[in-house]
Design a protein around this motif. Structure first.
Motif, PDB file in Angstrom:
ATOM      1  N   LEU A 145     -86.884 -50.470-147.976  1.00  0.00           N
ATOM      2  CA  LEU A 145     -86.000 -50.068-146.892  1.00  0.00           C
ATOM      3  C   LEU A 145     -84.601 -49.738-147.416  1.00  0.00           C
ATOM      4  O   LEU A 145     -83.974 -48.764-146.980  1.00  0.00           O
ATOM      5  N   SER A 146     -84.112 -50.543-148.353  1.00  0.00           N
ATOM      6  CA  SER A 146     -82.786 -50.287-148.928  1.00  0.00           C
ATOM      7  C   SER A 146     -82.744 -48.936-149.627  1.00  0.00           C
ATOM      8  O   SER A 146     -81.776 -48.178-149.483  1.00  0.00           O
ATOM      9  N   TYR A 147     -83.783 -48.622-150.386  1.00  0.00           N
ATOM     10  CA  TYR A 147     -83.818 -47.335-151.075  1.00  0.00           C
ATOM     11  C   TYR A 147     -83.891 -46.183-150.080  1.00  0.00           C
ATOM     12  O   TYR A 147     -83.200 -45.168-150.221  1.00  0.00           O
ATOM     13  N   ALA A 148     -84.771 -46.312-149.084  1.00  0.00           N
ATOM     14  CA  ALA A 148     -84.948 -45.246-148.110  1.00  0.00           C
ATOM     15  C   ALA A 148     -83.670 -44.994-147.318  1.00  0.00           C
ATOM     16  O   ALA A 148     -83.285 -43.850-147.061  1.00  0.00           O
ATOM     17  N   MET A 149     -82.980 -46.073-146.924  1.00  0.00           N
ATOM     18  CA  MET A 149     -81.722 -45.917-146.204  1.00  0.00           C
ATOM     19  C   MET A 149     -80.663 -45.294-147.102  1.00  0.00           C
ATOM     20  O   MET A 149     -79.870 -44.447-146.669  1.00  0.00           O
ATOM     21  N   GLY A 150     -80.625 -45.714-148.346  1.00  0.00           N
ATOM     22  CA  GLY A 150     -79.652 -45.144-149.270  1.00  0.00           C
ATOM     23  C   GLY A 150     -79.838 -43.653-149.471  1.00  0.00           C
ATOM     24  O   GLY A 150     -78.867 -42.898-149.595  1.00  0.00           O
ATOM     25  N   LEU A 151     -81.075 -43.206-149.490  1.00  0.00           N
ATOM     26  CA  LEU A 151     -81.383 -41.788-149.674  1.00  0.00           C
ATOM     27  C   LEU A 151     -81.312 -41.009-148.371  1.00  0.00           C
ATOM     28  O   LEU A 151     -81.535 -39.795-148.371  1.00  0.00           O
ATOM     29  N   ASP A 152     -81.045 -41.718-147.263  1.00  0.00           N
ATOM     30  CA  ASP A 152     -81.013 -41.078-145.945  1.00  0.00           C
ATOM     31  C   ASP A 152     -82.331 -40.361-145.677  1.00  0.00           C
ATOM     32  O   ASP A 152     -82.384 -39.213-145.254  1.00  0.00           O
ATOM     33  N   LEU A 153     -83.409 -41.114-145.912  1.00  0.00           N
ATOM     34  CA  LEU A 153     -84.743 -40.540-145.880  1.00  0.00           C
ATOM     35  C   LEU A 153     -85.231 -40.258-144.471  1.00  0.00           C
ATOM     36  O   LEU A 153     -86.059 -39.374-144.250  1.00  0.00           O
ATOM     37  N   PHE A 154     -84.722 -41.011-143.503  1.00  0.00           N
ATOM     38  CA  PHE A 154     -85.227 -40.909-142.138  1.00  0.00           C
ATOM     39  C   PHE A 154     -84.246 -40.138-141.259  1.00  0.00           C
ATOM     40  O   PHE A 154     -83.027 -40.325-141.345  1.00  0.00           O
ATOM     41  N   ASP A 155     -84.782 -39.323-140.397  1.00  0.00           N
ATOM     42  CA  ASP A 155     -83.963 -38.520-139.482  1.00  0.00           C
ATOM     43  C   ASP A 155     -83.616 -39.306-138.223  1.00  0.00           C
ATOM     44  O   ASP A 155     -84.410 -40.105-137.730  1.00  0.00           O
ATOM     45  N   HIS A 156     -82.428 -39.047-137.696  1.00  0.00           N
ATOM     46  CA  HIS A 156     -82.002 -39.562-136.384  1.00  0.00           C
ATOM     47  C   HIS A 156     -82.084 -41.088-136.305  1.00  0.00           C
ATOM     48  O   HIS A 156     -82.522 -41.654-135.312  1.00  0.00           O
ATOM     49  N   ILE A 157     -81.649 -41.745-137.384  1.00  0.00           N
ATOM     50  CA  ILE A 157     -81.644 -43.204-137.428  1.00  0.00           C
ATOM     51  C   ILE A 157     -80.196 -43.687-137.325  1.00  0.00           C
ATOM     52  O   ILE A 157     -79.327 -43.260-138.077  1.00  0.00           O
ATOM     53  N   ARG A 158     -79.970 -44.616-136.383  1.00  0.00           N
ATOM     54  CA  ARG A 158     -78.609 -45.089-136.160  1.00  0.00           C
ATOM     55  C   ARG A 158     -78.386 -46.534-136.615  1.00  0.00           C
ATOM     56  O   ARG A 158     -77.247 -46.986-136.673  1.00  0.00           O
ATOM     57  N   SER A 159     -79.456 -47.257-136.913  1.00  0.00           N
ATOM     58  CA  SER A 159     -79.313 -48.658-137.291  1.00  0.00           C
ATOM     59  C   SER A 159     -80.412 -49.060-138.254  1.00  0.00           C
ATOM     60  O   SER A 159     -81.438 -48.372-138.387  1.00  0.00           O
ATOM     61  N   LEU A 160     -80.212 -50.197-138.906  1.00  0.00           N
ATOM     62  CA  LEU A 160     -81.244 -50.718-139.811  1.00  0.00           C
ATOM     63  C   LEU A 160     -82.502 -51.112-139.050  1.00  0.00           C
ATOM     64  O   LEU A 160     -83.609 -50.978-139.567  1.00  0.00           O
ATOM     65  N   GLU A 161     -82.336 -51.599-137.844  1.00  0.00           N
ATOM     66  CA  GLU A 161     -83.508 -51.965-137.054  1.00  0.00           C
ATOM     67  C   GLU A 161     -84.355 -50.737-136.748  1.00  0.00           C
ATOM     68  O   GLU A 161     -85.587 -50.778-136.843  1.00  0.00           O
ATOM     69  N   GLU A 162     -83.713 -49.637-136.405  1.00  0.00           N
ATOM     70  CA  GLU A 162     -84.456 -48.403-136.165  1.00  0.00           C
ATOM     71  C   GLU A 162     -85.118 -47.920-137.455  1.00  0.00           C
ATOM     72  O   GLU A 162     -86.242 -47.411-137.430  1.00  0.00           O
ATOM     73  N   ALA A 163     -84.415 -48.074-138.576  1.00  0.00           N
ATOM     74  CA  ALA A 163     -84.982 -47.664-139.865  1.00  0.00           C
ATOM     75  C   ALA A 163     -86.209 -48.502-140.212  1.00  0.00           C
ATOM     76  O   ALA A 163     -87.207 -47.984-140.725  1.00  0.00           O
ATOM     77  N   ARG A 164     -86.122 -49.810-139.933  1.00  0.00           N
ATOM     78  CA  ARG A 164     -87.276 -50.658-140.218  1.00  0.00           C
ATOM     79  C   ARG A 164     -88.471 -50.252-139.366  1.00  0.00           C
ATOM     80  O   ARG A 164     -89.604 -50.182-139.841  1.00  0.00           O
ATOM     81  N   ASN A 165     -88.226 -49.993-138.085  1.00  0.00           N
ATOM     82  CA  ASN A 165     -89.318 -49.574-137.211  1.00  0.00           C
ATOM     83  C   ASN A 165     -89.941 -48.265-137.699  1.00  0.00           C
ATOM     84  O   ASN A 165     -91.161 -48.090-137.651  1.00  0.00           O
ATOM     85  N   LYS A 166     -89.099 -47.355-138.161  1.00  0.00           N
ATOM     86  CA  LYS A 166     -89.602 -46.096-138.715  1.00  0.00           C
ATOM     87  C   LYS A 166     -90.436 -46.361-139.963  1.00  0.00           C
ATOM     88  O   LYS A 166     -91.506 -45.774-140.150  1.00  0.00           O
ATOM     89  N   LEU A 167     -89.951 -47.254-140.825  1.00  0.00           N
ATOM     90  CA  LEU A 167     -90.678 -47.573-142.056  1.00  0.00           C
ATOM     91  C   LEU A 167     -92.044 -48.164-141.750  1.00  0.00           C
ATOM     92  O   LEU A 167     -93.050 -47.796-142.373  1.00  0.00           O
ATOM     93  N   VAL A 168     -92.102 -49.081-140.795  1.00  0.00           N
ATOM     94  CA  VAL A 168     -93.384 -49.686-140.411  1.00  0.00           C
ATOM     95  C   VAL A 168     -94.347 -48.616-139.923  1.00  0.00           C
ATOM     96  O   VAL A 168     -95.538 -48.618-140.256  1.00  0.00           O
ATOM     97  N   THR A 169     -93.837 -47.660-139.144  1.00  0.00           N
ATOM     98  CA  THR A 169     -94.680 -46.582-138.625  1.00  0.00           C
ATOM     99  C   THR A 169     -95.220 -45.710-139.748  1.00  0.00           C
ATOM    100  O   THR A 169     -96.409 -45.353-139.770  1.00  0.00           O
TER     101      THR A 169
END
Length: 787
Positions: A145-169
């Motif tokens: 998750l840290s790497y993905a957030m650092g690379l801005d891998l996910f679109d339209h993400i405003r928080s770490l919680e949203e990023a985690r949910n995206k990662l799980v999906t």
């Protein structure tokens, strides 16, 4: 946000041959018939029943050449697709170009490449490629998750919680494509054939990073530099220094996990990796201070300094204005610098296991206004009280009230008085592991993301608004060293509680009142141990309590309807779980009284039902004489699968005959160091002509049962031959696979240490059968037994 899960990159155990340093791996394969059966099972019966589809499906299976990973991957992807899709897939598999890359079968490459190309969306492809760039070994979800957030891998993400949910999906999507498989437990995943995954990451798709990866078996000087490289991973002890040439100007992620003390780490480090870097992982490095030029990394978003056991000073870190995730797990950092307050965009700060951390200056944490996750478990940091205002004093918990985005917190608070009166920061937490008192949360045993431990002498803290709201959503609760539970509201309204552990509450006589069990509707696992004064788990104050809970007074109460696991240990005064007859009452002071002190009650009465219990463990219960009432409620213990009893010296019997059919799902029985039982199964009074004992029982382990005379007690009182398996009627242990009997049938005199063996016994009588026994272990039995 849950940060206890990990991914595992795992190769199947290879058949390895060494040829000049080259490893050659042999993949297991299926025969054609087995391949078609597996393919059909996954893709569905339509591949067999559809006349038009069947020939194409069989050709697709041929292309898989018996490789399980290829069969599973393609069968899942083509399930329920049209004939045209199948034919197109067959065409693409046939034209897949040979790779000529060592260690990788061309068919494996082609099948995985096809599966990768059919992933829907750039995000899931990018995640797959990111996983491929990471080092060998375990990969934790928080790391990914840290790497993905650092690379801005996910679109339209405003928080770490949203990023985690995206990662799980996205992880679920990769699993559905068989590019990611389930691991050995709920926290793990792994990839099948990780080597082949690295091969098509530079397949020409310019929207994904090309990789410059140094692997364990490839020397650094042998790698080809490419100006398009966006990721470099140098993570093995064979690397002693960085390349002298500048690296790619487009480099975005640099992983240097190295615990080699001889590694030469230059201060000009940041000049070599250019200024576009977003993710930097220096875990395990042996430097004492950060490189002096690190501040030039203006775009850095993720910095990992885990396990840097010589790092003492992180001065200069305040210059990293765009830093969002900072992890220093297990590092030897002793204090945070004042300039940390400049990291106003920081979202995650992980200081877990920083046990030398002594100083966090006041008002640093409160300045991190965008912080969402703060982890300080096992850091031993000493918070100070809110009213302490001396110059240079440490941080206080009230600073967390200034973090409006805080959603995840792991912290240990040594004194209840350190919790501020205004504790609103507790209210918005969605993930937490909080310990209050001198006891700390044990290692994570369950799937719970909301964990709380009370180690204080009274329950006054729970009247605080923040703590009260936290309790209502807590999933795992540990109570340590408390004097009172049932007299306070701790166990009230715990609607979300799944796991309860009570230990070392030495003055506790009763865990809870019957009326309070209404607040535990989701409880799945209960462990109670080390409570030397406890006499009952549940008790009632008045007869009307039973009526209030169930219209059928005293019959078939289910206080814990979802309880699956119960462990009771080291409770020397425990007499029963809960008995609600008029002969047994609870005084207003929580004391237990009984009309006839010589009556011994079974642990489980006929009034309380455990219809969903799957595991029962009873250890070191010195007063336990009987486990079961002779007439249990209907379906009580009907789902019990594992029964383990150890160190219960007064136990008289284990399984009476009238429970044989109630325990229809029992698979494992283990009994150890119980002196008095003469038999495990008591059939006295039963007159059937043929018995099948516990039809699902697979494992029976008996150890140190010195008084044991037989597994089965029969009615032949006049028989001169007694034995472990010598019933008077035919008995079959039809499903038993493992039978182990050790150190049984010998009574030891305490003073003289003299063995008194049983007389003339037969170990296996002619009327008992074990048709499916696979493992038999007999050791140190009485000399009187004959096989």
């Amino acid at each position: 946000m849950t940060f206890g899960r990990k991914l595992i990159w795992r190769k199947r155990r290879p058949i390895t041959e060494r040829h000049g340093g080259t490893s050659m791996f042999s993949n297991p394969t299926f025969a054609r018939k087995e391949s078609w059966y597996l393919f059909k099972k996954i893709a569905g019966d339509s591949v067999e029943n559809n006349v038009e589809l069947r020939p194409t499906a069989r050709e697709v299976v041929k292309e898989c050449q018996g490789l399980p990973v290829a069969i599973v991957t393609i069968a899942k992807a083509l399930k329920d697709e049209s004939v045209a899709e199948w034919k197109n897939a067959l065409h693409e598999l046939r034209i897949s170009a040979p790779t000529n890359i060592r260690e990788v079968d061309d068919k494996v490459y082609g099948c995985l490449e096809w599966s990768y190309n059919h992933l829907k969306g750039d995000e899931v492809k990018s995640l797959f490629l990111l996983c491929g760039s990471l080092p060998y070994g375990d990969i934790w979800m928080d790391e990914l998750l840290s790497y993905a957030m650092g690379l801005d891998l996910f679109d339209h993400i405003r928080s770490l919680e949203e990023a985690r949910n995206k990662l799980v999906t996205l992880v679920r999507t990769l699993k559905a494509s068989s590019l990611l498989l389930d691991g050995e437990d709920h926290r793990k995943y792994y990839f099948e054939r990780r080597d082949s995954k690295l091969l098509f990451m530079d397949s020409g798709n310019k929207s994904h990073p090309c990789l410059f990866v140094v692997r364990e078996d490839v020397p650094l000087g042998g790698c080809t530099e490419t100006d398009e490289s966006k990721c470099v991973s140098l993570n093995y002890e064979v690397v002693h220094e960085l390349p002298h040439r500048p690296l790619s100007p487009k480099l975005q992620i640099f992983l240097l996990q190295n615990n080699n003390p001889s590694f030469n780490f230059p201060n000009t480090f940041s000049e070599r990796i250019m200024d576009q870097l977003k993710v930097l992982d220096l875990s395990g490095m042996a430097f004492q201070t950060l490189p002096s030029t690190l501040h030039s990394l203006a775009h850095l978003r993720t910095l990992c300094l885990d396990r840097c056991n010589k790092l003492r000073d992180i001065a200069g870190i305040g210059e990293l204005k765009k830093l969002q995730l900072l992890s220093m797990v297990g590092s030897f950092i002793q204090q945070l610098p004042q300039e940390m307050a400049q990291l106003t965009d920081l979202r995650l700060l992980n200081l877990n296991d920083c046990w030398q951390l002594k100083v966090i200056p006041r008002n640093i944490l409160s300045k991190l206004s965008r912080l969402e996750c703060l982890f300080m478990k096992s850091s031993h940091f000493q918070w100070v009280a809110e009213d302490v205002s001396e110059a240079g004093s440490n941080a206080c918990l009230s600073e967390l009230n200034h973090l409006p985005h805080l959603m995840a917190l792991e912290v240990e608070i040594s004194d209840v008085n350190l919790v501020p009166e205004e504790d609103k920061f507790f209210q918005n937490l969605t993930t937490y592991a909080i310990s209050i008192g001198f006891f700390f949360l044990s290692q994570k045993e369950y799937k719970a993301s909301k964990r709380l431990c009370f180690g204080v002498g009274d329950g006054s803290l729970i009247f605080r608004d923040g703590i009260g709201k936290l309790l209502k959503k807590t999933e795992e609760l540990q109570l340590v060293g408390l004097e009172e539970v049932c007299q306070g509201p701790i166990l009230k309204s715990l609607d979300s509680l799944k796991f309860l552990k009570v230990k070392r509450c030495y003055g506790l006589k009763i865990l809870c009142l019957l009326s309070m069990t209404r607040g535990l509707p989701q409880l799945e696992k209960m462990t109670i141990g080390g409570c030397s004064a406890m006499q009952q788990i549940m008790a009632h104050e008045r007869e009307s309590e039973i009526m209030e809970l169930d219209d059928r007074v005293g019959i078939d109460l289910q206080p814990f309807p979802k309880l699956r696991s119960l462990k009771l240990h080291s409770l020397p005064k425990l007499m029963n779980f809960g008995n609600f007859s008029s002969e047994w009452e609870t005084t207003s002071g929580g004391m237990c009284s009984q009309g006839n002190l010589h009556i011994h009650l079974p642990l489980f009465s006929d009034q309380v039902s455990f219809s969903n219990l799957e595991m029962l463990q009873l250890y070191n219960l010195s007063k336990l004489k009987e486990i079961w009432h002779h007439q249990l409620p209907h379906d009580s213990f009907s789902n019990l699968g594992i029964l383990r009893v150890k160190d219960c010296p007064c136990l008289l019997n284990l399984v009476p005959y009238h429970f044989m059919w109630s325990f229809k799902n029992l698979k494992e029985i283990e009994v150890r160091n119980c002196k008095l039982p003469e038999h495990v199964f008591d059939f006295q009074g039963y007159d059937d002509t043929n018995i099948e004992i516990l039809p699902k029982l697979e494992t029976l382990k008996l150890r140190e049962l010195v008084g044991l005379k037989g597994i089965i007690c029969n009615n032949e009182k006049s028989s001169s031959t007694r034995g472990i398996f010598s019933p008077f009627m035919p008995v079959s242990f039809h499903n038993l696979r493992c039978l182990s009997i050790n150190c049984c049938g010998k009574e030891n005199k305490d003073e003289g240490n003299v063995n008194i063996p049983i007389e003339d016994g037969v170990l296996f009588g002619e009327k008992v059968s074990f048709p499916n026994l696979e493992e038999l272990n007999l050791h140190d039995l009485s000399k009187g037994f004959r096989i």
